[in-house]
Write a protein that holds these residues in place. Sequence first.
Motif, mmCIF file in Angstrom:
data_model
loop_
_atom_site.group_PDB
_atom_site.id
_atom_site.type_symbol
_atom_site.label_atom_id
_atom_site.label_comp_id
_atom_site.label_asym_id
_atom_site.label_seq_id
_atom_site.Cartn_x
_atom_site.Cartn_y
_atom_site.Cartn_z
ATOM 1 N N VAL A 90 0.846 -1.203 0.000
ATOM 2 C CA VAL A 90 0.000 0.000 0.000
ATOM 3 C C VAL A 90 0.887 1.260 0.000
ATOM 4 N N ILE A 91 0.440 2.307 -0.689
ATOM 5 C CA ILE A 91 1.127 3.604 -0.561
ATOM 6 C C ILE A 91 0.229 4.546 0.235
ATOM 7 N N VAL A 92 0.873 5.427 1.037
ATOM 8 C CA VAL A 92 0.141 6.361 1.892
ATOM 9 C C VAL A 92 0.382 7.781 1.391
ATOM 10 N N MET A 93 -0.714 8.505 1.171
ATOM 11 C CA MET A 93 -0.619 9.867 0.645
ATOM 12 C C MET A 93 -1.307 10.857 1.598
ATOM 13 N N HIS A 94 -0.919 12.124 1.502
ATOM 14 C CA HIS A 94 -1.502 13.185 2.342
ATOM 15 C C HIS A 94 -1.264 14.502 1.601
ATOM 16 N N PRO A 95 -2.281 15.371 1.512
ATOM 17 C CA PRO A 95 -2.083 16.614 0.743
ATOM 18 C C PRO A 95 -1.234 17.648 1.471
ATOM 19 N N GLY A 96 -0.970 17.451 2.773
ATOM 20 C CA GLY A 96 -0.181 18.405 3.548
ATOM 21 C C GLY A 96 -0.942 19.688 3.837
ATOM 22 N N PRO A 97 -0.564 20.492 4.840
ATOM 23 C CA PRO A 97 0.404 20.088 5.864
ATOM 24 C C PRO A 97 -0.174 19.059 6.844
ATOM 25 N N ILE A 98 0.675 18.182 7.315
ATOM 26 C CA ILE A 98 0.277 17.084 8.206
ATOM 27 C C ILE A 98 0.071 17.576 9.635
ATOM 28 N N ASN A 99 -0.995 17.109 10.279
ATOM 29 C CA ASN A 99 -1.095 17.200 11.735
ATOM 30 C C ASN A 99 -0.588 15.880 12.301
ATOM 31 N N ARG A 100 0.661 15.823 12.643
ATOM 32 C CA ARG A 100 1.216 14.571 13.186
ATOM 33 C C ARG A 100 0.519 14.215 14.487
ATOM 34 N N GLY A 101 0.142 12.969 14.634
ATOM 35 C CA GLY A 101 -0.520 12.531 15.857
ATOM 36 C C GLY A 101 -2.000 12.842 15.893
ATOM 37 N N VAL A 102 -2.539 13.436 14.832
ATOM 38 C CA VAL A 102 -3.982 13.652 14.771
ATOM 39 C C VAL A 102 -4.565 12.725 13.710
ATOM 40 N N GLU A 103 -4.360 13.033 12.432
ATOM 41 C CA GLU A 103 -4.877 12.122 11.409
ATOM 42 C C GLU A 103 -3.834 11.096 10.973
#
Lengths: 329, 329, 329
Positions: C280-293
């Motif tokens: 699986v690849i993991v994507m995120h549009p940024g900016p990341i909330n680390r520890g939230v989503e």
Amino acid sequence: MKAPVSIRNTAYNENIQVNANGELKHFLSIEGLSCDHLTKILDTAENFTGVTDRSVKKVPLLRGKTIINLFFEASTRTRTTFELAGRRLSADVLNLDIANSATKKGETLLDTLRNLEAMQSDLFVVRHDGSGSAHFIAQNVRPGIGVINAGDGKHSHPTQAMLDMFTIRRCKKSFHSLCVAIIGDIEHSRVARSQIHALNILGAGEVRVIGPKTLLPTSVEALGVHVYHDLKEGLKGVDVVIVLRLQKERMQGAFLPSEREYFQLYGLTEDKLKHANSDVIVMHPGPINRGVELDSAVADGANSVILQQVSYGIAVRMAVMSLILQPGT
Amino acid sequence: MKAPVSIRNTAYNENIQVNANGELKHFLSIEGLSCDHLTKILDTAENFTGVTDRSVKKVPLLRGKTIINLFFEASTRTRTTFELAGRRLSADVLNLDIANSATKKGETLLDTLRNLEAMQSDLFVVRHDGSGSAHFIAQNVRPGIGVINAGDGKHSHPTQAMLDMFTIRRCKKSFHSLCVAIIGDIEHSRVARSQIHALNILGAGEVRVIGPKTLLPTSVEALGVHVYHDLKEGLKGVDVVIVLRLQKERMQGAFLPSEREYFQLYGLTEDKLKHANSDVIVMHPGPINRGVELDSAVADGANSVILQQVSYGIAVRMAVMSLILQPGT
Amino acid sequence: MKAPVSIRNTAYNENIQVNANGELKHFLSIEGLSCDHLTKILDTAENFTGVTDRSVKKVPLLRGKTIINLFFEASTRTRTTFELAGRRLSADVLNLDIANSATKKGETLLDTLRNLEAMQSDLFVVRHDGSGSAHFIAQNVRPGIGVINAGDGKHSHPTQAMLDMFTIRRCKKSFHSLCVAIIGDIEHSRVARSQIHALNILGAGEVRVIGPKTLLPTSVEALGVHVYHDLKEGLKGVDVVIVLRLQKERMQGAFLPSEREYFQLYGLTEDKLKHANSDVIVMHPGPINRGVELDSAVADGANSVILQQVSYGIAVRMAVMSLILQPGT
């Protein structure tokens, strides 16, 4: 795909600034560089003064390179000189308004960095009010990306120091047998710290600091300087005077009695300047507080090389940028 | 090294704008320039309209030159047109955010200027809310650096006047025998002042100003205009109508009864426009207050050339920049 | 002279985005484009990844073109990628500070537009918090000028969706038989809406949305997705996971109990990710909330392609710009 982000805790003395061939990778502080490195910067800048003087002030050396001005602390003057230096090398220069950026949306500094890296940036010019920020960024940046320190807290401002060295060499030819005095708030000045290191590495005959005890670091002699509290005495036999800007905010603390008293004791006037050698040059990193640390007659007088410093600042920044991004040239 | 800074108090009538060969050194005001100077600007702009119309809107004329937008008063529109003009001539254009600059740190305007000069700038584009600021800067700038006035207080806005002249000449071929009416707040308008001078120098047949007494300068006839307080009467036989923007802040003073009453008396509608010649053109320096000084039907109507003015504005600014920086071309 | 301004009310389904030859005129939303259009964008971007990887990251394709970044909503990151994309195509890119512009002086949006058109702009990149703003501008812009939607309200963010598609295609070669899951706040996400459309048009095997009922639109199935409220169940057999940023302001409403509870239920950890396919690849549009989503171990882990997304974003924006401005290439 991508190695996990880890904060590489390179110690300062492990030389993060140069690669295996001794070429400049980053420019973070004067400490850690040799006389050869500093001389290479000065010699390269010498070539670029020709560029900025001529009618078409542009060379295609860094065409297609991306330079990001990453200013966490506002500074129109320094940002402008870096922008001009980058543009005159034909690079694309982007000013990043950090106040409005994703760090406000809860993004960490490292995530912001990773994103800028992913945009294929080649060089970060960093100003930050935290000492050591530029080192931190250089330690954590992707290999192949350069970092230039444009001033970090009280720590270091190496391009300012190098433009000062360039100005001194242009006016005085050699550092040996020169006596240089730095007047003012050494304690809070990143500029002074970098100047002292540079002068000692380049072999200046003698470096003096002049100021009240409250504005000198406790173990300042360990940096390789002679300390004077009396301005006239400190100026005797001096070839180069560097006047530091007095930060007005120091006035409000317990550091200084008053602006007027400071001017009386340490403000450089034509009269006091007579104690130095007759061909002394007077320097100031700007902006000047006229009538506080420097009298207008001296700032605009025949010994002042303050505006040459600004001109040379562009050539020196072009030199550092091109040495990092085009080591072969 | 450097001559002491002295404020050279050149009188306005000593012609600071042209050099010994009659070539443009600065562009500060319409006053002091001859019909030949203005015609040269218009003719040069004619060449540049070709550049801005074509697919690759760029010529290498000012490659390697540095233009600084020195805006002490915010103006996105005017700044943008100067930036576009400079970039289409291939110059490096820097916008200086004066609010965040060293002037805040106690630096004098002259010191800021000296620093920008030392960065090897070639041209300053200056906007300031103080009348005479651009002259002051031109008087004190280093020889070889040009200054363009992009609006100073109530005094002058010469590039706006020249783009208006360009638009008139494009539409009407010649100024002779033309009757031009300017409607509105002449008293507070730097644009109107510059237009009146330009029209008279270029030999317009008749120049009229139309407005309530409170918005006309007391000795306005001395500028070479005929005064009308009645809009319909003033429009009779007119070939060109220039509608000025009504500054909303005037409403709050004693100058005007109300926005609605102003519109009834001086707002230009299709109906009132019928009193002018049938091929009249309608101009406005923008931004428009629709329904205050100008009805939408007229602003967007067949006689309006308001958007042509904007287009020609870039060509005219390119012309002024290149005449100052490349007098030979 | 000039036709009166009329608001051309083109319906959304009348295809405003393509010309008679099926070429891209504007890029406003994924809806309304065919699989061929999207594939053409991906293929063109493929060529530009070469440009951004090499040492001289610049092609002369859009030299002499003027691109205006028209950002009514602040976004340093998105604006920077568009600026870099434009500059690497050699266009002149202008950032317009709308907050300080003439709209503040009472000018209408249409008048501002007309003025920017008259300055011979070629392309507007528009971000606005009102849904449909980019469409409105495209409907009213002069023929020959392109509009790119850089995010409008909750409606659409098509270049973000296309860089996500580019990343998926690069990693997984083909969309057919892929199972893609989007986790989080679908209701308020313009990114999710555009992604779902793009995945369906490009023929993805299955598209899933995973989130609490309060963050899913009521008739979300109509968009062509399968709905899951349980994260582990939704991840079974998934090839691509797209984690959405959780807007902190949603916390303050009634949408969510707490950040911690959200992380427990929907925050993606290494443990939960094991339910998806191993590649699986993991994507995120940024900016990341680390520890939230998103847990840091996943964000920086071997399955994450988040920084590739940023890199490809520049190439995709270069592709869209050049397809609109140089349809022949």
